[in-house]
Enzyme design. Structure first.
Site, PDB file in Angstrom:
ATOM      1  N   SER A 124       0.796  -1.338   0.145  1.00  0.00           N
ATOM      2  CA  SER A 124      -0.036  -0.141   0.065  1.00  0.00           C
ATOM      3  C   SER A 124       0.973   1.280  -0.128  1.00  0.00           C
ATOM      4  O   SER A 124       2.039   1.295   0.530  1.00  0.00           O
ATOM      5  CB  SER A 124      -0.872  -0.088   1.310  1.00  0.00           C
ATOM      6  OG  SER A 124      -1.466   1.119   1.472  1.00  0.00           O
ATOM      7  N   TYR A 148      -2.051  -1.417  10.618  1.00  0.00           N
ATOM      8  CA  TYR A 148      -2.329  -1.704   9.504  1.00  0.00           C
ATOM      9  C   TYR A 148      -1.149  -1.440   8.459  1.00  0.00           C
ATOM     10  O   TYR A 148      -0.478  -2.320   7.659  1.00  0.00           O
ATOM     11  CB  TYR A 148      -3.725  -1.088   9.027  1.00  0.00           C
ATOM     12  CG  TYR A 148      -3.766  -1.377   7.331  1.00  0.00           C
ATOM     13  CD1 TYR A 148      -4.084  -2.383   6.703  1.00  0.00           C
ATOM     14  CD2 TYR A 148      -3.541  -0.101   6.635  1.00  0.00           C
ATOM     15  CE1 TYR A 148      -4.213  -2.395   5.469  1.00  0.00           C
ATOM     16  CE2 TYR A 148      -3.269  -0.036   5.191  1.00  0.00           C
ATOM     17  CZ  TYR A 148      -3.657  -1.383   4.581  1.00  0.00           C
ATOM     18  OH  TYR A 148      -3.678  -1.435   3.248  1.00  0.00           O
ATOM     19  N   LYS A 152       1.993  -3.696   6.542  1.00  0.00           N
ATOM     20  CA  LYS A 152       2.511  -3.676   5.373  1.00  0.00           C
ATOM     21  C   LYS A 152       4.026  -3.553   5.091  1.00  0.00           C
ATOM     22  O   LYS A 152       4.757  -4.121   4.233  1.00  0.00           O
ATOM     23  CB  LYS A 152       1.610  -2.588   4.360  1.00  0.00           C
ATOM     24  CG  LYS A 152       0.063  -2.950   4.152  1.00  0.00           C
ATOM     25  CD  LYS A 152      -0.106  -4.104   3.298  1.00  0.00           C
ATOM     26  CE  LYS A 152      -1.714  -4.480   3.332  1.00  0.00           C
ATOM     27  NZ  LYS A 152      -1.924  -5.653   2.762  1.00  0.00           N
TER      28      LYS A 152
END
Ligand code: UDP
Length: 338
Positions: A124, A148, A152
């Site tokens: 991302s 989150y 990644k």
């Protein structure tokens, strides 16, 4: 190639399944349906005219994942299987680390045991954090501001380390900007199980009457109209980017490649809202409210590396994104059936 699409029942995974099949690949979906519905299979079969192999499996379960690789011949993995809600990750960090890293570990273990060397990872643009620039290119340092995002950053690092130890590995880290839109058939699209966190599904639910109005988080940013600016990319373009990445890995001489998947264009929240009003042919109520903590004012991709090395370009306009989202929303006001 026969491609295991981990998390293939989800929003980006399902669109990628269509593009893989159209490009002549074979697909095996594995999903635990924690944020998707089995009903997507029938829709994929209608779109592609092919039987779709789909396994209900918790990819954190190492043994179950290993059995999958025993039962199915797999040449490559595309790894979409992760939780993705930023706010929820702050409230439930253990869930996010356990799930997003757990699926990574069991997939990598199974790949090692079964001699599978090719993996494409859903990363991302969030890994750029607040880079102090609006144009994000792959060389920038990575960081995160929520669990989150850390999953990644960590997922990318795990893959780099594994590729370093196993030089036959071929890894693509795909950094998505803001995926929106739906398949033009209106049969598959984004189906948030709760109140949408993201802008486009929220706008779509306002348009269909499920929400009263859009709250715009901040109208005083230093941007063209004061609202936030993002690089919205049609999910179909994103999906073809995965196919291009998979095929490029086959000819890559480096073990790890990182590619931004974005359009390179910055579009404001208000511009997107107005494009949706054109698509739905109605005025959509909105209110400018306080900024959302953690949001950046404006950023978009430098997609030139993917443009050159993958011979891939995003082709769809903001109007396409809104027209396709609206068709999906109208045809499926409550998302997929249970
Ligand atoms: N946004 C908004 N209202 C919403 C959801 C999002 O104004 O209900 C704004 C948000 O502040 C940001 C942009 O829309 O400027 C994109 O947000 P989204 O959550 O879709 O993606 P992000 O860029 O945060 O990954």
């Amino acid at each position: 190639m026969r491609v295991l699409v981990a998390g293939g029942a989800g929003y980006i995974g399902s669109h990628t399944v269509v593009k893989l099949i159209e490009a002549g690949h074979d697909v095996v979906i594995a999903d635990d349906f924690s944020n998707s519905k089995p009903a997507v299979r029938e829709r994929l079969e209608t779109i592609t005219g092919r039987k779709i192999t789909m396994h209900a499996v918790d990819l954190c379960d190492r043994d179950a994942t290993d059995h999958l690789f025993t039962d199915e011949k797999i040449d490559a993995v595309i790894h979409f299987a992760g939780f993705k809600a930023v706010g929820e990750s702050v409230a439930k960090p253990i869930d996010y680390y356990e799930n997003n890293l757990g699926t990574m570990f069991s997939l990598l273990r199974a790949m090692e045991r079964h001699g599978v060397n090719i993996i494409v990872f859903s990363s991302s643009a969030t890994v750029y954090g607040d880079a102090g620039t609006s144009v994000m290119h792959e060389e920038l340092a990575t960081t995160a501001v929520n669990p989150y995002g850390w999953t990644k950053v960590m997922g990318e690092q795990i893959l780099r380390d594994v590729a370093n130890a196993r030089p036959q590995m071929r890894v693509a880290l795909l950094r998505y900007f803001n995926p929106v839109g739906a398949h033009p058939s209106g049969l598959i699209g984004e189906d948030p199980s709760d109140v949408p966190n993201n802008l486009m599904p929220f706008i779509a639910q306002v348009a269909i009457g499920r929400r009263e109005k859009l709250n715009i988080f901040g109208g005083d940013y230093d941007t063209k109209d004061g609202t936030g600016v993002r690089d919205f990319i049609h999910v179909e373009d994103l999906a073809t980017g995965h196919v291009a990445a998979l095929e490029a890995l086959g000819r890559a001489d480096e073990p790890v490649k990182t590619w931004n998947l974005g359009t390179g264009n910055g579009v404001s929240v208000l511009e997107l809202l107005h494009a949706f009003e054109r698509a739905a042919d109605k005025k959509l109520p909105y209110e400018i409210v306080a900024r959302r903590p953690g949001d950046l004012a404006a950023y978009w991709a430098d997609p030139s590396l993917a443009n050159e090395e993958l011979r891939w370009h995003a082709t769809k306009t903001v109007d396409d994104m809104c027209v396709d989202t609206w068709r999906w929303q109208k045809n499926n006001p409550d998302g997929y059936p249970d």
